[in-house]
Scaffold this active site. Structure first.
Site, PDB file in Angstrom:
ATOM      1  N   PHE A   1     -20.943   9.440 -68.211  1.00 29.29           N
ATOM      2  CA  PHE A   1     -20.555  10.173 -67.007  1.00 29.29           C
ATOM      3  C   PHE A   1     -19.046  10.132 -66.821  1.00 29.29           C
ATOM      4  O   PHE A   1     -18.436   9.071 -66.759  1.00 29.29           O
ATOM      5  CB  PHE A   1     -21.244   9.570 -65.781  1.00 29.29           C
ATOM      6  CG  PHE A   1     -20.949  10.279 -64.496  1.00 29.29           C
ATOM      7  CD1 PHE A   1     -21.386  11.574 -64.293  1.00 29.29           C
ATOM      8  CD2 PHE A   1     -20.245   9.628 -63.481  1.00 29.29           C
ATOM      9  CE1 PHE A   1     -21.122  12.226 -63.087  1.00 29.29           C
ATOM     10  CE2 PHE A   1     -19.976  10.274 -62.278  1.00 29.29           C
ATOM     11  CZ  PHE A   1     -20.422  11.585 -62.088  1.00 29.29           C
ATOM     12  N   GLY A   2     -18.442  11.313 -66.726  1.00 21.29           N
ATOM     13  CA  GLY A   2     -17.015  11.430 -66.463  1.00 21.29           C
ATOM     14  C   GLY A   2     -16.770  11.862 -65.035  1.00 21.29           C
ATOM     15  O   GLY A   2     -17.347  12.858 -64.581  1.00 21.29           O
ATOM     16  N   TYR A   3     -15.923  11.150 -64.318  1.00 19.29           N
ATOM     17  CA  TYR A   3     -15.667  11.465 -62.908  1.00 19.29           C
ATOM     18  C   TYR A   3     -14.173  11.595 -62.605  1.00 19.29           C
ATOM     19  O   TYR A   3     -13.784  11.860 -61.469  1.00 19.29           O
ATOM     20  CB  TYR A   3     -16.283  10.382 -62.005  1.00 19.29           C
ATOM     21  CG  TYR A   3     -15.810   8.985 -62.324  1.00 19.29           C
ATOM     22  CD1 TYR A   3     -14.688   8.452 -61.700  1.00 19.29           C
ATOM     23  CD2 TYR A   3     -16.480   8.193 -63.256  1.00 19.29           C
ATOM     24  CE1 TYR A   3     -14.248   7.179 -61.998  1.00 19.29           C
ATOM     25  CE2 TYR A   3     -16.052   6.912 -63.552  1.00 19.29           C
ATOM     26  CZ  TYR A   3     -14.936   6.406 -62.924  1.00 19.29           C
ATOM     27  OH  TYR A   3     -14.510   5.150 -63.223  1.00 19.29           O
ATOM     28  N   GLY A   4     -13.338  11.386 -63.619  1.00 22.17           N
ATOM     29  CA  GLY A   4     -11.891  11.534 -63.472  1.00 22.17           C
ATOM     30  C   GLY A   4     -11.385  12.524 -64.507  1.00 22.17           C
ATOM     31  O   GLY A   4     -11.866  13.652 -64.602  1.00 22.17           O
ATOM     32  N   SER A   5     -10.436  12.091 -65.325  1.00 20.61           N
ATOM     33  CA  SER A   5      -9.855  12.998 -66.319  1.00 20.61           C
ATOM     34  C   SER A   5     -10.859  13.427 -67.389  1.00 20.61           C
ATOM     35  O   SER A   5     -10.651  14.449 -68.057  1.00 20.61           O
ATOM     36  CB  SER A   5      -8.646  12.346 -66.987  1.00 20.61           C
ATOM     37  OG  SER A   5      -9.020  11.166 -67.671  1.00 20.61           O
TER      38      SER A   5
ATOM     39  N   GLU B   1      -9.692   4.490 -70.892  1.00 17.93           N
ATOM     40  CA  GLU B   1     -10.013   4.451 -69.468  1.00 17.93           C
ATOM     41  C   GLU B   1      -9.757   3.098 -68.808  1.00 17.93           C
ATOM     42  O   GLU B   1     -10.079   2.927 -67.631  1.00 17.93           O
ATOM     43  CB  GLU B   1     -11.485   4.832 -69.275  1.00 17.93           C
ATOM     44  CG  GLU B   1     -11.831   6.224 -69.789  1.00 17.93           C
ATOM     45  CD  GLU B   1     -11.105   7.307 -69.017  1.00 17.93           C
ATOM     46  OE1 GLU B   1     -11.134   7.265 -67.769  1.00 17.93           O
ATOM     47  OE2 GLU B   1     -10.496   8.183 -69.650  1.00 17.93           O
TER      48      GLU B   1
END
Length: 208
Positions: free
Chosen positions: A31-35, A110
């Site tokens: 799951f990606g929630y930033g860049s 990250e």
């Protein structure tokens, strides 16, 4: 920091790419929630937009490489436990053959100090929720770049004057706000939008 080898969990999917917890083929979703929403530099097979529950997105992690430097660290997002909130982002399906290299790469990129399996809710109502791997930076003795909470005024000032090898810290905020307006227009992420407005004002007026 070889923690990415401690545990592997799977989320079964159908060959069509639709998630089906009754199927047993290996798949890993990250799951990606930033860049990671807009800058994906690892191989993946599928991606789905959706959200996770029980967390809030906070600009509490310092960035001394991509959106800042050691003298002027930028601020990027991490996740904080919050039973009343949810976080929108993108889930990426990673193949078994790429899993180890992808996790190692993300651990460096990250500034990851913690990970866990979280239930992901796809925006497509025909798909059932399924587990994804969530990476986050937390306050620990070895996380030298954790900044923690600050006022919006202080954060906007720091962000407006920080940049790194990936570009301006302000661009990071703008792209995240643009994503939220596009995929979740009904979600009021007040801190993000207030921060975006204040950073734009500071850049426009060169406030120091």
């Amino acid at each position: 920091r070889h923690f990415w080898k401690r545990q592997v969990f799977t989320s079964p999917v159908q060959d069509s790419g639709r998630v089906d917890p009754r199927k047993g083929s290996f798949q890993m979703w990250i799951f990606g929630y930033g860049s990671l929403i807009w800058s994906v530099d690892f191989p993946y097979k599928n991606k789905l937009v959706g959200h996770i529950e029980g967390f809030s997105r906070q600009f509490w992690q310092g960035s001394i490489r991509y959106r800042g430097n050691r003298t002027k660290p930028g601020r990027v997002v991490t996740l904080v436990k919050d039973p009343e909130d949810c976080v929108w982002g993108v889930a990426y399906q990673v193949g078994e053959e790429d899993l180890e290299s992808v996790l190692e790469h993300l651990a460096f990129r990250e500034d990851i100090y913690y990970r866990e399996a979280v239930l992901f809710h796809p925006v497509d109502p025909s798909l059932q929720p399924f587990d994804v791997m969530v990476h986050m930076s937390t306050k620990t003795e070895i996380n030298d770049h954790y900044l923690g909470p600050a006022t919006l005024e202080d954060m906007s000032l720091q962000i407006a004057h920080s940049s790194g090898c990936a570009g301006k810290n302000s661009e990071y905020v703008y792209k995240l706000a643009e994503f939220m307006r596009t995929v979740a227009p009904d979600k009021q992420e007040d801190q993000l939008f207030s921060l975006e407005r204040m950073v734009r004002e500071r850049e426009a007026h060169c406030v120091k």
